[in-house]
Design a protein around this motif. Structure first.
Motif: not given
Length: 174
Positions: A6, A9-10, A12-14, A16-17
């Protein structure tokens, strides 16, 4: 999903954003989108810690990126303008930076002996901010609180936080 998955994943998402935000900022302002700028952004968002320009520059060199100090300084200026990093002056002649996007409002306690920065969040500070805004008829948009303190020492004058010996001249009396 495990906590590690988790968290990964967070992150990686951060990343990307913030990359998307930075790309839009660069395009909107007519700046070049270089691999070095994105590598610096990635390095900053790989860790949750305060850093100075030289530390970031050395980290980039250690990871075999070919960046100059000027590129690091210029990229930090762009990231500041884009709202993706914050700059702090913690009392010394050295600017410190930290991630801005996705970080909650917090304040800082700085060790006088070793300059280590501790982050904290106390809801009472928000209450004071709101109360003062109401009392003085201001809409407070943001605040900055930096506390400076002597660290706890053991009987051998070793800092309990950084484990370094602290000489008497590093301590500040009231």
């Amino acid at each position: 999903m495990s906590d590690l998955k988790t968290a990964t994943k967070n992150i990686i998402e951060l990343k990307e954003t913030v990359r998307k935000i930075f790309t839009e900022f660069l395009e909107r302002n007519g700046h070049r989108k270089t691999p070095e700028r994105y590598a610096i952004l990635d390095e900053i968002y790989s860790k949750r810690e305060h850093f100075d320009v030289d530390t970031l520059y050395i980290q980039m060199k250690n990871r075999k990126y070919r960046v100059s100090r000027a590129t690091v300084y210029n990229t930090l200026d762009l990231l500041l303008e884009a709202g993706l990093v914050k700059r702090h002056q913690f009392g010394q002649n050295l600017a410190m930076y930290e991630q801005a996007y996705g970080s909650m409002q917090h304040d800082h306690l700085i060790c006088i002996a070793c300059s280590k920065v501790f982050e904290f969040c106390d809801p009472r500070i928000q209450l004071i901010k709101n109360t003062m805004g109401e009392m003085l008829n201001f809409q407070v948009k943001h605040h900055s609180l930096h506390l400076f303190g002597n660290p706890p020492l053991d009987e051998n004058s070793v800092c309990q936080n950084c484990k370094k010996v602290v000489s008497a001249d590093m301590q500040v009396s009231n």
